[in-house]
Write an enzyme that holds these catalytic residues in place. Sequence first.
Site: not given
Length: 468
Positions: A137, A319
């Site tokens: 990510c 994330h």
Amino acid sequence: MEQPQTENPAPSKATSAETVESENHEALSGPEKHPQDKDGADADGAAGEQEPGDQTLPPAQDGENLECPPPEASSSPPGPACGTSPKVETAEVCSRPQELPQSPRIQQPELDFYCVKWIPWKGERTPIITQSTNGPCPLLAIMNILFLQWKVKLPPQKEVITSDELLTHLGNCLLSIKPQEKSEGLQLNFQQNVDDAMTVLPKLATGLDVNVRFTGVSDFEYTPECSIFDLLGIPLYHGWLVDPQSPEAVSAVGKLSYNQLVEKIITCKHSSDSNLVTEGLVAEQFLETTAAQLTYHGLCELTAAATEDELSVFFRNNHFSTMTKHKSHLYLLVTDQGFLQEEQVVWESLHNVDGDSCFCDSDFHLSHSLGKSHGAEGGGGSPEKQLQVDQDYLIALSLQQQQQPQGTLGLSDLELAQQLQQEEYQQQQAVQPVRTRAPSPQGRGATSGRPAGERRQRSKTESDCVLL
């Protein structure tokens, strides 16, 4: 004198047979059976004279599965004496374990490929990269910003891309950056930052180690990985802040980073000082109550820190997401591969800490064309669930207006909320008429801070007309 001449070859044959058999027996039963009697050797030699073919083949068949494990002993002199048949068996057996690791190699490209989603962005067809699982990510968040800024472009027919290709594009962007300062010292510092960024570049494909500080939305403990964001001019934000209205938590957390706070909690638990024990418990309670890594104070500070139409990276729960601010509201880029074919799902609103959000298209218009498989997040096409999502969104806007100073920023929030509400009801009028329309008392109703359960009950009783 002829008998010694005939008897001498027999022991030599027995000795060679003994050597072959002892090696095979040694592989099967260990070194205990290595010594042989002379009588047994003569018997083996006779057997070797009668059936020379059987003498070499059966040991090779018995040791078929054991021929590949001891390749370290191949340098010993008896190794080549096994003949040609063990070499054939060894080649066949050794090829088998080499075929086993090929299954993960076949699966690796599947994880290395990412689907490209083309969206209309400010009048131009622009690619964004999606991911099916917890992929790299950080790399995708940075590259999607570069795509949205049109600093990196892909062929119009590009449908899939690999992480190696993404890293190549990113490396070219880093190398193309020129230092703004002309002084020699600053240029050397800039070059050092570029070298550090190129060194940690492969880590983007696996994940970055960032350590947040609870004092500000852009406060992170500096690591070489952060130099990539600095060089590219991409802001890195988080929303995990301590509420200043809680002085105990402010005192317990202080200016520590996350890792330092965890160490402090462990130290305070084993302290004999009651004040330190209490402070450690307060710090631990803060981490437990803010496990979502986003607080309302942090959300307000995040909205204030981000500039209009700015593209940034938002870090939360390990994330990294691409974030932007549009008309004073925050949105996260939807990179879930499940929405690859959903052209109307591009952005996801970020207006509360509970994860409730609504989807928007590339022009930040509320999306109503979600597939059935996405009902858990977007309402799945149900009017009642979609009304609940929109109602939560409008309530969050009013809560934000209450926390922000009165002025043009608050008025723009109300205008956007009214616009979204009007678009919602205009689309629903084509299906069912709206029986009642009442003025929306946004200045009063939404600032009461109702719990989620009460809002759900209210939406059921007022399914045709929603009052805030």
